[in-house]
Design an enzyme around this catalytic site. Sequence first.
Site, PDB file in Angstrom:
ATOM      1  N   CYS A   1       5.368  -6.221   1.345  1.00  0.00           N
ATOM      2  CA  CYS A   1       5.531  -5.009   1.449  1.00  0.00           C
ATOM      3  C   CYS A   1       5.017  -4.151   2.653  1.00  0.00           C
ATOM      4  O   CYS A   1       5.621  -4.303   3.649  1.00  0.00           O
ATOM      5  CB  CYS A   1       5.194  -4.237  -0.018  1.00  0.00           C
ATOM      6  SG  CYS A   1       6.028  -2.627  -0.537  1.00  0.00           S
ATOM      7  N   TYR A   2       4.064  -3.338   2.251  1.00  0.00           N
ATOM      8  CA  TYR A   2       3.458  -2.449   3.535  1.00  0.00           C
ATOM      9  C   TYR A   2       3.149  -3.426   4.460  1.00  0.00           C
ATOM     10  O   TYR A   2       3.163  -3.158   5.649  1.00  0.00           O
ATOM     11  CB  TYR A   2       2.204  -1.781   3.078  1.00  0.00           C
ATOM     12  CG  TYR A   2       1.660  -0.922   3.969  1.00  0.00           C
ATOM     13  CD1 TYR A   2       2.023   0.357   4.435  1.00  0.00           C
ATOM     14  CD2 TYR A   2       0.482  -1.529   4.631  1.00  0.00           C
ATOM     15  CE1 TYR A   2       1.449   1.173   5.557  1.00  0.00           C
ATOM     16  CE2 TYR A   2       0.083  -0.820   5.722  1.00  0.00           C
ATOM     17  CZ  TYR A   2       0.415   0.402   6.219  1.00  0.00           C
ATOM     18  OH  TYR A   2      -0.195   1.140   7.281  1.00  0.00           O
TER      19      TYR A   2
ATOM     20  N   GLU B   1       3.641 -11.122  -5.868  1.00  0.00           N
ATOM     21  CA  GLU B   1       2.398 -11.638  -6.752  1.00  0.00           C
ATOM     22  C   GLU B   1       2.567 -10.887  -8.141  1.00  0.00           C
ATOM     23  O   GLU B   1       2.149 -11.246  -9.054  1.00  0.00           O
ATOM     24  CB  GLU B   1       1.351 -10.752  -6.088  1.00  0.00           C
ATOM     25  CG  GLU B   1       1.336  -9.242  -5.996  1.00  0.00           C
ATOM     26  CD  GLU B   1       2.366  -8.818  -5.057  1.00  0.00           C
ATOM     27  OE1 GLU B   1       2.950  -9.540  -4.322  1.00  0.00           O
ATOM     28  OE2 GLU B   1       1.889  -7.417  -4.549  1.00  0.00           O
TER      29      GLU B   1
ATOM     30  N   LYS C   1      -9.103 -10.282 -16.808  1.00  0.00           N
ATOM     31  CA  LYS C   1      -9.763 -10.601 -17.809  1.00  0.00           C
ATOM     32  C   LYS C   1      -9.751 -12.115 -18.231  1.00  0.00           C
ATOM     33  O   LYS C   1     -10.654 -12.530 -18.752  1.00  0.00           O
ATOM     34  CB  LYS C   1      -8.950  -9.942 -18.964  1.00  0.00           C
ATOM     35  CG  LYS C   1      -9.371  -9.949 -20.320  1.00  0.00           C
ATOM     36  CD  LYS C   1     -10.503  -9.232 -20.588  1.00  0.00           C
ATOM     37  CE  LYS C   1     -10.663  -7.722 -20.940  1.00  0.00           C
ATOM     38  NZ  LYS C   1     -11.780  -7.208 -21.198  1.00  0.00           N
TER      39      LYS C   1
ATOM     40  N   GLY D   1       0.694  -1.138  -0.094  1.00  0.00           N
ATOM     41  CA  GLY D   1      -0.027  -0.025   0.033  1.00  0.00           C
ATOM     42  C   GLY D   1       0.644   1.103  -0.057  1.00  0.00           C
ATOM     43  O   GLY D   1       1.892   1.196   0.108  1.00  0.00           O
TER      44      GLY D   1
ATOM     45  N   ASP E   1     -16.470  -8.769 -21.169  1.00  0.00           N
ATOM     46  CA  ASP E   1     -16.649  -8.656 -19.945  1.00  0.00           C
ATOM     47  C   ASP E   1     -18.161  -8.599 -19.760  1.00  0.00           C
ATOM     48  O   ASP E   1     -18.927  -9.325 -19.136  1.00  0.00           O
ATOM     49  CB  ASP E   1     -15.990  -7.353 -19.480  1.00  0.00           C
ATOM     50  CG  ASP E   1     -14.759  -7.382 -19.431  1.00  0.00           C
ATOM     51  OD1 ASP E   1     -13.896  -8.717 -19.833  1.00  0.00           O
ATOM     52  OD2 ASP E   1     -14.089  -6.396 -19.266  1.00  0.00           O
TER      53      ASP E   1
ATOM     54  N   HIS F   1       7.538  -8.196  -3.758  1.00  0.00           N
ATOM     55  CA  HIS F   1       6.128  -8.493  -4.524  1.00  0.00           C
ATOM     56  C   HIS F   1       6.294  -9.907  -5.096  1.00  0.00           C
ATOM     57  O   HIS F   1       6.332  -9.937  -6.388  1.00  0.00           O
ATOM     58  CB  HIS F   1       5.741  -7.288  -5.009  1.00  0.00           C
ATOM     59  CG  HIS F   1       5.407  -6.071  -4.542  1.00  0.00           C
ATOM     60  ND1 HIS F   1       3.995  -5.581  -4.042  1.00  0.00           N
ATOM     61  CD2 HIS F   1       5.979  -5.228  -4.197  1.00  0.00           C
ATOM     62  CE1 HIS F   1       4.012  -4.724  -3.581  1.00  0.00           C
ATOM     63  NE2 HIS F   1       5.290  -4.022  -3.571  1.00  0.00           N
TER      64      HIS F   1
END
Length: 521
Positions: free
Chosen positions: A95-96, A183, A377, A68, A238, A181
């Site tokens: 991280c944060y 991710e 997506k 964040g 979508d 990170h």
Amino acid sequence: MILVLDFGGQYNQLIARRVRENNVYCEVHTLTDEKISVDKNVKSGLGTAINFSAIKNLNPEGIILTGGPQSVYEKNSSLPPKEIFELNIPVLGICYGAQAMTKILGGEVKPAEVKEYGKTDAEIFESKIFKNVEKKTVVWMSHGDRIFSLPENFSVTAKSENCPIAAAENSQKNLFAIQFHPEVLHTVEGKKIFENFIEICGCKKDWKMDSFVEEKISELKNKIGGGKVLCALSGGVDSSVAAVLLSKAVGKNLTCVFVDHGLLRKNEAAEVEKIFSNYDLNFIKIDAGERFLKKLSGVTDPERKRKIIGEEFIRVFEEIAKKIGAVDFLVQGTIYPDVIESGLGKSAVIKSHHNVGGLPDFVDFKEIIEPLRLLFKDEVRQAGRELNLPENLVSRQPFPGPGLGIRIIGEITAEKIKIVQDADAIYREEIFNAGISKNLGQYFAALTNMRSVGVMGDGRTYDYAIVLRAVLTNDFMTADAAQIDWKILNKIANRIVNEVKGVNRVLYDCTSKPPATIEFE
Ligand code: XMP
């Protein structure tokens, strides 16, 4: 299930996605101190705020604290309650989140002497969260603060040149703090780190996309009952998936409205109409090109364009809803990147997507329903396949709601719309003919606001430059510029300058996202 507590990082939903890739159910929530009812939050899937007692009731097998933009030492920074670390379940702080864990448990966090952004070499030590991870590896760093000293019973498990505590843990309590990170795909071993965390949590890996489809349909049935629903259908993946989910939930109480705002690709309106004539749906097409063009006249600022288009869409839907009568719900095919880039919770606004940040303050529907709000997506495409949508629709490249309005830099005019439509049609045709369309995440032509001197025949020209963009991406949050064969680009450029009046130059965009974005505005 794994609970992700969201502190506003740009990549947070990627965390949820890395968990779901392991067939483990995952929800993303922000934290609140408020006394809110638990039932309202749990399994809502809508990223609502959650308090500590709701977390306990949710009974997650693991918790992930995200990155964040705040600093843990700032006065009003949001920090998780200390009790989270006493629930006897594994917690991973990223991280944060790693810094918050450190601060709460008694360590020290301060501004880093050298801030790290981007790919960084890291050295990994022995740890169960790094099982099978290479000892020397590349990780994605993005931080201005760092951990200076650790809480009691924590030990360092990774370091980089400028970050001596790039990861740390209390292995007995399964508390893991990671400064980089995992991710983000640029962290080479990131997926393994998530697999290891999930193993440590002891989750059963039995969640699948078809569970999402089934659960959503029954959730929508319960919510809507016999009410009437209007679906904003653009013909893209979508909104098409959202429409079919809704039609399974409420049948003929659904009306799909396709607004042709005059900013569609060449021949697109006719194509969309044809696709949906094959479905058992109430389908209405509205020609609103002139109305949108009038509203956009003289407007050059990208955010204003987005807001005008977002508002005008809603006004058209409201008018149709009034004609149908007693419509309570508006359905949109909003997906997660739309939400995060429009600035969710504590995240920064990148651009107001027409269906999120571009919405007007007042919307005359009882509720807006966004069944795909937490999906990426490629997950939406997967849901489309579960719903038996045809492959050519499911694998269509995305087209933004504001359409060519955000691919014409500067003021939008009818002349410019025609130029970009024609150039884009040539580009798409040639990419298809070259057989490379399936390899590209998204590709399109945009019209720059730049005119330059050229020579055609024996005369001087002073015409527009078209820019071509093609990107490789799975999740549309990060993207690399595609390296298209020069011969193909050359042919496209030749055709565009020869066939499209008003263009004398074609440029190719080589930038990745970040630092650029996929669209131009
Ligand atoms: P950017 O340009 O932010 O785009 O890198 C990421 C993806 O989102 C699409 N996009 C939108 N989609 N409404 C949409 O439905 C919007 O306002 C919007 N803006 C961008 C873009 O085409 C890309 O796929």
